[in-house]
Design a protein around this motif. Sequence first.
Motif, mmCIF file in Angstrom:
data_model
loop_
_atom_site.group_PDB
_atom_site.id
_atom_site.type_symbol
_atom_site.label_atom_id
_atom_site.label_comp_id
_atom_site.label_asym_id
_atom_site.label_seq_id
_atom_site.Cartn_x
_atom_site.Cartn_y
_atom_site.Cartn_z
ATOM 1 N N ASN A 94 0.825 -1.210 0.000
ATOM 2 C CA ASN A 94 0.000 0.000 0.000
ATOM 3 C C ASN A 94 0.861 1.263 0.000
ATOM 4 O OD1 ASN A 94 -2.532 1.041 -0.315
ATOM 5 N ND2 ASN A 94 -2.991 1.181 1.876
ATOM 6 N N SER A 130 -10.193 -4.910 -5.890
ATOM 7 C CA SER A 130 -11.333 -4.386 -5.116
ATOM 8 C C SER A 130 -12.420 -5.441 -5.016
ATOM 9 C CB SER A 130 -11.855 -3.104 -5.735
ATOM 10 O OG SER A 130 -12.121 -3.330 -7.099
ATOM 11 N N ASN A 155 -4.497 1.972 -5.635
ATOM 12 C CA ASN A 155 -5.073 2.537 -4.424
ATOM 13 C C ASN A 155 -4.211 3.739 -4.035
ATOM 14 O OD1 ASN A 155 -6.853 2.557 -2.187
ATOM 15 N ND2 ASN A 155 -5.309 1.536 -0.920
ATOM 16 N N ARG A 193 -10.256 6.613 1.060
ATOM 17 C CA ARG A 193 -10.377 5.380 1.841
ATOM 18 C C ARG A 193 -9.083 4.572 1.714
ATOM 19 N NH1 ARG A 193 -14.910 3.510 3.560
ATOM 20 N NH2 ARG A 193 -14.427 1.380 2.981
ATOM 21 N N TYR A 194 -7.990 5.314 1.690
ATOM 22 C CA TYR A 194 -6.686 4.722 1.410
ATOM 23 C C TYR A 194 -6.372 3.513 2.304
ATOM 24 C CZ TYR A 194 -1.564 4.791 0.947
ATOM 25 O OH TYR A 194 -0.266 4.467 0.753
ATOM 26 N N SER A 197 -8.460 2.188 4.650
ATOM 27 C CA SER A 197 -9.620 1.274 4.763
ATOM 28 C C SER A 197 -9.626 0.262 3.629
ATOM 29 C CB SER A 197 -10.951 2.006 4.706
ATOM 30 O OG SER A 197 -10.865 3.198 5.374
ATOM 31 N N ASN A 198 -9.336 0.724 2.423
ATOM 32 C CA ASN A 198 -9.342 -0.199 1.289
ATOM 33 C C ASN A 198 -8.373 -1.347 1.519
ATOM 34 O OD1 ASN A 198 -11.211 1.176 -0.185
ATOM 35 N ND2 ASN A 198 -9.709 2.319 -1.405
ATOM 36 N N TRP A 199 -7.212 -1.002 2.022
ATOM 37 C CA TRP A 199 -6.191 -2.033 2.222
ATOM 38 C C TRP A 199 -6.596 -2.982 3.365
ATOM 39 C CZ3 TRP A 199 -2.744 -3.941 5.808
ATOM 40 C CH2 TRP A 199 -1.693 -4.711 5.297
ATOM 41 N N ASN A 231 -9.608 -3.571 4.467
ATOM 42 C CA ASN A 231 -10.744 -4.394 4.030
ATOM 43 C C ASN A 231 -10.299 -5.543 3.140
ATOM 44 O OD1 ASN A 231 -12.701 -2.991 5.348
ATOM 45 N ND2 ASN A 231 -13.178 -1.644 3.621
ATOM 46 N N MET A 232 -9.258 -5.302 2.384
ATOM 47 C CA MET A 232 -8.736 -6.348 1.512
ATOM 48 C C MET A 232 -8.064 -7.432 2.362
ATOM 49 S SD MET A 232 -5.792 -7.524 -0.178
ATOM 50 C CE MET A 232 -4.507 -6.314 0.030
#
Length: 422
Positions: free
Chosen positions: A32, A40, A72, A78-79, A81-83, A85-86
């Motif tokens: 990240n 996604s 990303n 949502r920098y 959060s995206n990671w 959540n993944m």
Amino acid sequence: LYIEGDNLEVLKLLQKSYNNKIKMIYIDPPYNTGKDFIYSDNYKDNLENYLELSDQVVKGERESIGIKLSTNTETMGRYHSNWINMMYPRLKLAKNLLDNDGFIAISIDDNELVNLKKICDEIFGEKNFIATIVRRTRKGGGSMSKYLSSDHDYVLLFSKNISKINKFYIPYDKKYVERYCEKDSNGKYYWDTFARNRQGSSNSYTITAPDGTELTDAWIYKKDKFLKLLNDGEVRFKKLKNKWSVQVKQRINANGQIMRSIINDFTNEQGTKSVNGFLGKEVFSYAKPVELVKYFMKSINEKDSIILDFFSGSSTTAQSIIEFNNDEKTNHKFLLIQIPEMINIKSKAYKAGYRNICEIGKERIRRAGDKIIEESDNKDLDIGFKVFKLDSSNLEKWDPDYNNLEQTLLTNKENINQIEQN
Ligand SMILES: C[S@@+](CC[C@H](N)C(=O)[O-])C[C@H]1O[C@@H](n2cnc3c(N)ncnc32)[C@H](O)[C@@H]1O
């Protein structure tokens, strides 16, 4: 086994057949950095999402060649959060696959170390944390650095159940063993100085030398241990330049050397060199060093375990396992997962004929295997592997209940199809 597909879907499929079967997981997920491509998830229907993405076609090519992941970036709002959540559901599923005495090693850097530690604390439990290892990523250079030269990343180590974990030993290297040049009925040893005054020891007391001289110093062990060692013949007094030196037998540990939390030796350059050697320059530019994966394998007690890497990239983990098996006469097996991430049309890899990262990963395993067979005395070494591909047949739709994530992550049926036998 080599499985092509999104690791979330594949990990769901492996839940039943590989439950408690994996001794070691090594992963090197996207760090990240703001430039990484992140898959996604569409949690309502991840598989349909996956198949839709994998149907992307590059201009002029008719067949599906891979998945296009999107970057990303920090500006996405949502920098982190995206990671997170993944990673979260993937680690949750991965934990179930670990054997009770298994462990996971995750490469990461400062971008997400703190978040990763928090996720792992929650999933594996804080008490199952083993260590944050610091690895030197490069030596020399640094002139391109913004503020200072950041020359390290980390490997986060968690166990499934800390009470089942043994100490992490690695075999001594040859140079180190040479120090243990004396031998008695209890094995090899060398004479080490008993004084530890320069290393901040608080074990200060007075020892009386054979001629009655009183030696007051800070010593390596407490007084009762000193007296026992003296009684057992493990301590000697030696006159060096007219001064008494107290010395103790340092014995080689039969299990090997204790693993240390700083790794100095396996830089990124070594990873790049290895992958370049098999596939050519710049075909895959962020491979980890083969020795890094081997380093953690050394602490596995069994000879025939299964090792999982579900962000396998150029298949460093597979090469490490094949080489390790050849060197150590073990029979470990790899289970690699990799999404068929599309390769940029302008890249060297594309020009070399690769269309997605799975093609790179599989080719490296074939070439690394062939080289080992060529060089090894053991022509029967098993370098074969099967390739499976994630498919849509009989997959149940995944509709997660976030209050009961674990249950909903586990509802899928087997649906990977074998596509190659290597
Ligand atoms: C940093 S690289 C791993 C490099 C690898 N350790 C090596 O030495 O070659 C991360 C890999 O994870 C893959 N990846 C990212 N998201 C994935 C997903 N959802 N499922 C499977 N693989 C994924 C990327 O395509 C990339 O190849």
